[in-house]
Design a protein around this motif. Structure first.
Motif, PDB file in Angstrom:
ATOM      1  N   ALA A  31       0.821  -1.210   0.000  1.00 31.74           N
ATOM      2  CA  ALA A  31       0.000   0.000   0.000  1.00 31.74           C
ATOM      3  C   ALA A  31       0.856   1.261   0.000  1.00 31.74           C
ATOM      4  O   ALA A  31       0.336   2.363  -0.210  1.00 31.74           O
ATOM      5  CB  ALA A  31      -0.922  -0.006   1.218  1.00 31.74           C
ATOM      6  N   ALA A  32       2.161   1.097   0.228  1.00 35.39           N
ATOM      7  CA  ALA A  32       3.068   2.248   0.236  1.00 35.39           C
ATOM      8  C   ALA A  32       3.832   2.390  -1.073  1.00 35.39           C
ATOM      9  O   ALA A  32       4.808   3.136  -1.147  1.00 35.39           O
ATOM     10  CB  ALA A  32       4.056   2.109   1.394  1.00 35.39           C
ATOM     11  N   ALA A  33       3.386   1.723  -2.118  1.00 35.49           N
ATOM     12  CA  ALA A  33       4.135   1.688  -3.379  1.00 35.49           C
ATOM     13  C   ALA A  33       4.234   3.059  -4.048  1.00 35.49           C
ATOM     14  O   ALA A  33       5.195   3.323  -4.779  1.00 35.49           O
ATOM     15  CB  ALA A  33       3.488   0.687  -4.331  1.00 35.49           C
ATOM     16  N   ARG A  34       3.277   3.946  -3.819  1.00 42.29           N
ATOM     17  CA  ARG A  34       3.253   5.237  -4.522  1.00 42.29           C
ATOM     18  C   ARG A  34       3.792   6.388  -3.679  1.00 42.29           C
ATOM     19  O   ARG A  34       3.725   7.544  -4.108  1.00 42.29           O
ATOM     20  CB  ARG A  34       1.821   5.556  -4.958  1.00 42.29           C
ATOM     21  N   PHE A  35       4.317   6.083  -2.514  1.00 46.38           N
ATOM     22  CA  PHE A  35       4.757   7.156  -1.620  1.00 46.38           C
ATOM     23  C   PHE A  35       6.147   7.641  -2.008  1.00 46.38           C
ATOM     24  O   PHE A  35       7.151   6.981  -1.787  1.00 46.38           O
ATOM     25  CB  PHE A  35       4.753   6.667  -0.174  1.00 46.38           C
ATOM     26  N   THR A  36       6.182   8.826  -2.614  1.00 43.34           N
ATOM     27  CA  THR A  36       7.434   9.439  -3.053  1.00 43.34           C
ATOM     28  C   THR A  36       7.646  10.749  -2.282  1.00 43.34           C
ATOM     29  O   THR A  36       6.756  11.217  -1.561  1.00 43.34           O
ATOM     30  CB  THR A  36       7.403   9.742  -4.552  1.00 43.34           C
ATOM     31  N   ASP A  37       8.806  11.354  -2.488  1.00 41.32           N
ATOM     32  CA  ASP A  37       9.069  12.636  -1.831  1.00 41.32           C
ATOM     33  C   ASP A  37       8.056  13.704  -2.244  1.00 41.32           C
ATOM     34  O   ASP A  37       7.693  14.566  -1.451  1.00 41.32           O
ATOM     35  CB  ASP A  37      10.484  13.116  -2.143  1.00 41.32           C
ATOM     36  N   GLU A  38       7.601  13.648  -3.486  1.00 39.11           N
ATOM     37  CA  GLU A  38       6.636  14.633  -3.956  1.00 39.11           C
ATOM     38  C   GLU A  38       5.289  14.469  -3.254  1.00 39.11           C
ATOM     39  O   GLU A  38       4.479  15.397  -3.218  1.00 39.11           O
ATOM     40  CB  GLU A  38       6.439  14.508  -5.466  1.00 39.11           C
ATOM     41  N   ALA A  39       5.040  13.300  -2.715  1.00 38.69           N
ATOM     42  CA  ALA A  39       3.756  13.030  -2.046  1.00 38.69           C
ATOM     43  C   ALA A  39       3.788  13.343  -0.555  1.00 38.69           C
ATOM     44  O   ALA A  39       2.783  13.175   0.136  1.00 38.69           O
ATOM     45  CB  ALA A  39       3.361  11.569  -2.261  1.00 38.69           C
ATOM     46  N   ARG A  40       4.919  13.809  -0.050  1.00 37.76           N
ATOM     47  CA  ARG A  40       5.013  14.137   1.383  1.00 37.76           C
ATOM     48  C   ARG A  40       4.127  15.336   1.713  1.00 37.76           C
ATOM     49  O   ARG A  40       4.231  16.381   1.078  1.00 37.76           O
ATOM     50  CB  ARG A  40       6.462  14.432   1.766  1.00 37.76           C
ATOM     51  N   GLN A  41       3.279  15.176   2.707  1.00 36.02           N
ATOM     52  CA  GLN A  41       2.367  16.249   3.091  1.00 36.02           C
ATOM     53  C   GLN A  41       2.502  16.653   4.556  1.00 36.02           C
ATOM     54  O   GLN A  41       1.849  17.601   5.004  1.00 36.02           O
ATOM     55  CB  GLN A  41       0.917  15.828   2.828  1.00 36.02           C
ATOM     56  N   ASP A  42       3.321  15.967   5.286  1.00 36.23           N
ATOM     57  CA  ASP A  42       3.421  16.244   6.715  1.00 36.23           C
ATOM     58  C   ASP A  42       4.782  15.759   7.218  1.00 36.23           C
ATOM     59  O   ASP A  42       5.353  14.811   6.660  1.00 36.23           O
ATOM     60  CB  ASP A  42       2.297  15.515   7.461  1.00 36.23           C
ATOM     61  N   ARG A  43       5.290  16.416   8.245  1.00 35.32           N
ATOM     62  CA  ARG A  43       6.524  15.957   8.877  1.00 35.32           C
ATOM     63  C   ARG A  43       6.448  16.216  10.377  1.00 35.32           C
ATOM     64  O   ARG A  43       5.777  17.159  10.827  1.00 35.32           O
ATOM     65  CB  ARG A  43       7.750  16.666   8.288  1.00 35.32           C
ATOM     66  N   THR A  44       7.104  15.369  11.169  1.00 35.73           N
ATOM     67  CA  THR A  44       7.169  15.569  12.617  1.00 35.73           C
ATOM     68  C   THR A  44       8.585  15.232  13.087  1.00 35.73           C
ATOM     69  O   THR A  44       9.384  14.627  12.350  1.00 35.73           O
ATOM     70  CB  THR A  44       6.173  14.663  13.373  1.00 35.73           C
ATOM     71  N   ILE A  45       8.883  15.616  14.320  1.00 36.95           N
ATOM     72  CA  ILE A  45      10.198  15.343  14.893  1.00 36.95           C
ATOM     73  C   ILE A  45      10.028  15.008  16.370  1.00 36.95           C
ATOM     74  O   ILE A  45       9.183  15.581  17.059  1.00 36.95           O
ATOM     75  CB  ILE A  45      11.143  16.539  14.692  1.00 36.95           C
ATOM     76  N   ASP A  46      10.816  14.054  16.849  1.00 35.68           N
ATOM     77  CA  ASP A  46      10.794  13.640  18.253  1.00 35.68           C
ATOM     78  C   ASP A  46      12.214  13.255  18.625  1.00 35.68           C
ATOM     79  O   ASP A  46      13.084  13.134  17.758  1.00 35.68           O
ATOM     80  CB  ASP A  46       9.827  12.461  18.456  1.00 35.68           C
ATOM     81  N   ARG A  47      12.454  13.042  19.898  1.00 30.66           N
ATOM     82  CA  ARG A  47      13.803  12.657  20.337  1.00 30.66           C
ATOM     83  C   ARG A  47      13.724  11.754  21.546  1.00 30.66           C
ATOM     84  O   ARG A  47      12.851  11.893  22.394  1.00 30.66           O
ATOM     85  CB  ARG A  47      14.644  13.886  20.697  1.00 30.66           C
ATOM     86  N   GLY A  48      14.677  10.810  21.634  1.00 33.42           N
ATOM     87  CA  GLY A  48      14.812   9.949  22.794  1.00 33.42           C
ATOM     88  C   GLY A  48      16.250   9.490  22.909  1.00 33.42           C
ATOM     89  O   GLY A  48      16.773   8.856  21.983  1.00 33.42           O
ATOM     90  N   GLY A  49      16.936   9.822  24.028  1.00 29.90           N
ATOM     91  CA  GLY A  49      18.333   9.423  24.184  1.00 29.90           C
ATOM     92  C   GLY A  49      19.186   9.970  23.056  1.00 29.90           C
ATOM     93  O   GLY A  49      19.061  11.138  22.677  1.00 29.90           O
ATOM     94  N   PRO A  50      20.051   9.135  22.462  1.00 27.77           N
ATOM     95  CA  PRO A  50      20.910   9.603  21.371  1.00 27.77           C
ATOM     96  C   PRO A  50      20.243   9.513  20.000  1.00 27.77           C
ATOM     97  O   PRO A  50      20.919   9.491  18.981  1.00 27.77           O
ATOM     98  CB  PRO A  50      22.105   8.642  21.453  1.00 27.77           C
TER      99      PRO A  50
END
Length: 253
Positions: free
Chosen positions: A178-197
């Motif tokens: 189901a992820a076959a068509r997911f390219t950089d051009e299809a990116r619509q959202d981004r998030t960031i998190d952190r844990g340890g290193p």
């Protein structure tokens, strides 16, 4: 009356024997003290500081020591806006872990400056198979450098009509899923998190491969509400410190 017995440095033979015995005894005592100290060191319980250090080392090695399927579980629970729990299913894990291959070029300098060791990526699809999310773990030498990179990297962003979300984690498509068509051009959202290193990035889009540039109206993050939850779950698992087992070769106490 015969001649006096010979001497060496003013000491007679018997006196030298006494000196040799005393020296040997001192060596035996010193050796005994050393062996006792070594035995006590090897058999004492580790200090809290040593246990903490061992726990930190174990966390820092997980990206190499854990199998990829443990870093990226087959299914991760998330809670959509409807309130009930659902599961995102893993579509695949990217074998390439090079830092420069995992993120847009605008981010490579930042993560490289803070000692990026690898970028691990896997892609998930939500339960309804409408939203696809690539999760990326950026590995740093220690939590301090990870925190500095985290503060310098771009934060969350959704579609605003200006085109694809950039800079961000590279999308990872997997043919035959189901992820076959997911390219950089299809990116619509981004998030960031952190844990340890570890800094954990996500980037999301729709499984139909719809380009972000086609989204003319900015929408709230509701369609992608599961993405930060997936990233947080991976970050929490990787950074949660375990109780050290100093008898196991996995640990360095």
């Amino acid at each position: 009356m015969g001649p006096p017995p010979p001497t060496v440095l003013g000491l007679r033979g018997r006196q030298w024997m006494v000196v040799a015995i005393v020296v040997a005894f001192c060596y035996l005592v010193a050796s005994g003290i050393s062996l006792t100290g070594a035995w006590a060191t090897l058999n004492r319980e580790p200090t809290n500081a040593e246990l903490q250090q061992a726990a930190n080392k174990e966390v820092a090695r997980r990206w190499q020591a854990w199998p990829a399927s443990r870093i990226f579980p087959e299914r991760i629970s998330y809670r959509p806006v409807t309130g009930h729990s659902e599961y995102a299913t893993r579509m695949g894990i990217v074998p390439d872990t090079a830092c420069a291959q995992g993120v847009d070029t605008e981010m490579v300098t930042t993560i490289g400056r803070h000692g990026c060791r690898a970028v691990l990526r896997a892609t998930y699809v939500d339960q309804l198979q409408g939203i696809v999310t690539t999760v990326g773990v950026v590995v740093f030498p220690d939590p301090w450098r990870a925190d500095r990179a985290y503060k310098e990297l771009p934060g969350a962003q959704g579609p605003d009509g200006t085109g694809t979300v950039r800079p961000a984690l590279h999308a990872a498509a997997f043919p035959g899923t189901a992820a076959a068509r997911f390219t950089d051009e299809a990116r619509q959202d981004r998030t960031i998190d952190r844990g340890g290193p570890y800094v954990v990035l996500t980037t999301s889009g729709q499984t139909d491969g719809r380009p972000a540039a086609a989204i003319k109206k900015k929408r709230p993050g509701e369609p992608f509400v599961g993405a930060p939850q997936l990233g947080h779950a991976v970050a929490r698992s990787l950074s949660a410190k375990a109780l050290p087992d100093c008898d196991s070769p996995e640990w360095e106490c």
